[in-house]
Design an enzyme around this catalytic site. Structure first.
Site, mmCIF file in Angstrom:
data_model
loop_
_atom_site.group_PDB
_atom_site.id
_atom_site.type_symbol
_atom_site.label_atom_id
_atom_site.label_comp_id
_atom_site.label_asym_id
_atom_site.label_seq_id
_atom_site.Cartn_x
_atom_site.Cartn_y
_atom_site.Cartn_z
ATOM 1 N N ALA A 1 0.772 -1.239 0.000
ATOM 2 C CA ALA A 1 0.000 0.000 0.000
ATOM 3 C C ALA A 1 0.806 1.293 0.000
ATOM 4 O O ALA A 1 0.288 2.336 -0.386
ATOM 5 C CB ALA A 1 -0.948 0.010 1.201
ATOM 6 N N ALA A 2 2.050 1.290 0.488
ATOM 7 C CA ALA A 2 2.801 2.545 0.609
ATOM 8 C C ALA A 2 3.062 3.135 -0.777
ATOM 9 O O ALA A 2 3.242 2.398 -1.748
ATOM 10 C CB ALA A 2 4.116 2.298 1.340
ATOM 11 N N CYS B 1 3.633 -1.402 -12.265
ATOM 12 C CA CYS B 1 4.032 -0.236 -13.068
ATOM 13 C C CYS B 1 5.144 -0.653 -14.026
ATOM 14 O O CYS B 1 6.161 0.029 -14.160
ATOM 15 C CB CYS B 1 4.438 0.943 -12.193
ATOM 16 S SG CYS B 1 5.784 0.613 -11.040
ATOM 17 N N GLY C 1 0.500 5.309 -0.155
ATOM 18 C CA GLY C 1 -0.879 5.538 0.251
ATOM 19 C C GLY C 1 -1.789 6.069 -0.838
ATOM 20 O O GLY C 1 -2.980 6.297 -0.571
ATOM 21 N N LYS D 1 -3.060 4.640 -3.605
ATOM 22 C CA LYS D 1 -4.165 3.726 -3.917
ATOM 23 C C LYS D 1 -5.041 3.504 -2.683
ATOM 24 O O LYS D 1 -6.266 3.379 -2.803
ATOM 25 C CB LYS D 1 -3.610 2.425 -4.478
ATOM 26 C CG LYS D 1 -2.916 2.610 -5.828
ATOM 27 C CD LYS D 1 -2.350 1.322 -6.383
ATOM 28 C CE LYS D 1 -1.675 1.567 -7.731
ATOM 29 N NZ LYS D 1 -0.458 2.405 -7.619
#
Length: 446
Positions: A123-124, A247, A126, A128
């Site tokens: 998650a980092a 990505c 933040g 998304k």
């Protein structure tokens, strides 16, 4: 950037988009990146005037995000108090495509039970997470729990800070290895996995990414991604969905891995219709965003629905009537809301870094309120008096300078900018004790 890696980059892009489009993409990766922000719909209720007043004319909506806007130029976000209020998040437009895929999954979510449970696995920092939280709150109100996980401790601390500024009390932050989630069998309705990758989509923004790229790195990433998905797969309920993203442009990390998840772990690819927007490359199992074809950076997104197995976890019904509660974390008092409290017992095995909203610390007879409380959506109107700051005073506050509010009542106040809470002060009359956290203060010259 491309003196040593230009040929290599061209080969990568040609594999991704074909020889007819490679020149467009190659030129775009050497150009200046676009700038985009995503608004917090729980704090910004009228986006049009907010965007015009904050960023001027020339802003354009991001097609796949109802909260996203392209800006005509990059402002100094650090010197905008509204950024510190959690009114918006600076996020690449292509990364917002994960939020679009997530909202598409929400539309088909078949559950009569709440809270809906979502895991943002990697998650980092933040971006998304805050997008998912906004979408969940718009659809389910308070009826959701979002676990935002980051295995690296230093990055998890940044994640927790950004979640606190965003202000949604239903987000829990953890720092666990994906294997730890296997014990929560069938717990989550949706898992979003923006897995670590070879990073080709970030070449334009990261000078180091191309220098570090190699075929070996791609193979290493593809294997790691499969291990991550195998580790976390048991935590997804049958009929639940994984939103998978990277990505990178590499097939082995994208479509091939999605195919592997479907065949080896047990699922079927969920199709999305991306044909309404120009420039998005439709792949075998997902969609690819490539600079030059779209205005943002590189991003791949797909989704897989889990098939087979029994309908999972037992805690949802058992925990429905758990009331909100306040717990102590050292000297800090933390309030855990009802939706989170219902799930907190099952999640204790993850040892959350952030669970609930910090209320403050007791000093003598006073509860010194926490900055997180001021920024939280759970702060009730009227709980503390409010004082409106002009821009100059707001920046002084964010710099942790002493400010004076002679016309405001004495005691603890919520200080606001354009009506949005920034934090707390204790007004002594002749001056204010500035309670803005030192770790969040503006360090540049204001």
């Amino acid at each position: 950037m491309l003196e040593k890696g230009g040929d290599q980059l061209r080969d990568i892009l040609e594999r991704a988009v074909g020889p007819d489009k490679v020149d467009i993409c190659f030129d775009a990766i050497q150009a200046v990146p676009s700038v985009s922000v995503r608004l917090n719909p729980s704090k910004v209720l009228d986006p049009g005037p907010f965007v015009r007043d904050s960023f001027g004319d020339g802003c354009e909506p991001v097609p796949w995000s109802p909260f996203g806007f392209f800006l005509p130029e990059r402002p100094q976000f650090t010197l905008d108090p509204l950024f510190h209020c959690g009114c918006y998040y600076v996020q690449d437009s292509s990364a917002m495509a994960v939020g679009h895929a997530f909202r598409s999954v929400l539309e088909r979510l078949e559950t009569g039970e709440t809270p809906v449970r979502v895991l943002d696995l990697c998650a980092a920092p933040g971006g998304k997470t805050t997008d998912l939280a906004a979408s969940l709150r718009m659809k389910f109100g308070d009826g959701f729990v979002l676990v935002a996980n980051e295995v690296m401790k230093d990055r998890a601390a940044v994640l927790a800070d950004n979640v606190s500024v965003w202000g949604d009390p239903n987000v829990i932050v953890t720092s666990s290895d994906p294997k730890a989630f296997a014990s929560l069998e069938g717990f989550f309705d949706i898992i979003v996995a923006d897995v670590p990758c070879s990073g080709e989509g970030m070449f334009r923004k990261d000078d180091v990414a191309l220098a570090d790229w190699s075929e070996d790195a791609v193979r290493l990433c593809a294997g790691r991604q499969r291990r991550i998905m195998a580790d976390v797969w048991p935590a997804l309920r049958p009929g639940g969905t994984v939103v998978y993203s990277t990505c990178t442009f590499e097939d082995s990390e994208n479509d091939s891995n999605v195919g592997w998840i479907s065949e080896e772990l047990g699922g079927c690819v969920l199709p999305f219709d991306w044909t309404g927007w120009d420039g998005i490359v439709t792949t075998r199992h997902g969609a690819l965003f490539v600079p030059g074809l779209v205005r943002g950076e590189g991003q791949y997104v797909s989704a897989v629905v889990k098939t087979g197995g029994e309908v999972g976890f037992r805690h949802r019904t058992a925990g429905k009537d758990v009331p909100a509660f306040v717990r102590k974390k050292g000297d800090l008092l933390v309030e855990v809301g009802a939706a989170v409290a219902a799930e907190a017992r099952a999640l204790e095995c993850l040892h959350p870094l952030l669970c609930g909203v910090a209320q403050g610390t007791m000093k003598g007879k006073d509860l010194v309120p926490s900055a997180d409380l001021a920024l939280s959506l759970s702060l009730e109107d009227g709980r503390y008096p409010r004082a409106e700051l002009d821009r100059e005073t707001a920046l002084k506050y964010l710099h942790r300078d002493t400010i004076v509010l002679p016309d405001a009542p004495k005691g603890f106040l919520v200080v606001c900018y354009h009506g949005h809470p920034l934090g707390f002060v204790k007004n002594l009359g002749t001056r204010c004790n500035n309670l803005h956290p030192n770790g969040r203060r503006i360090r540049m010259n204001i």
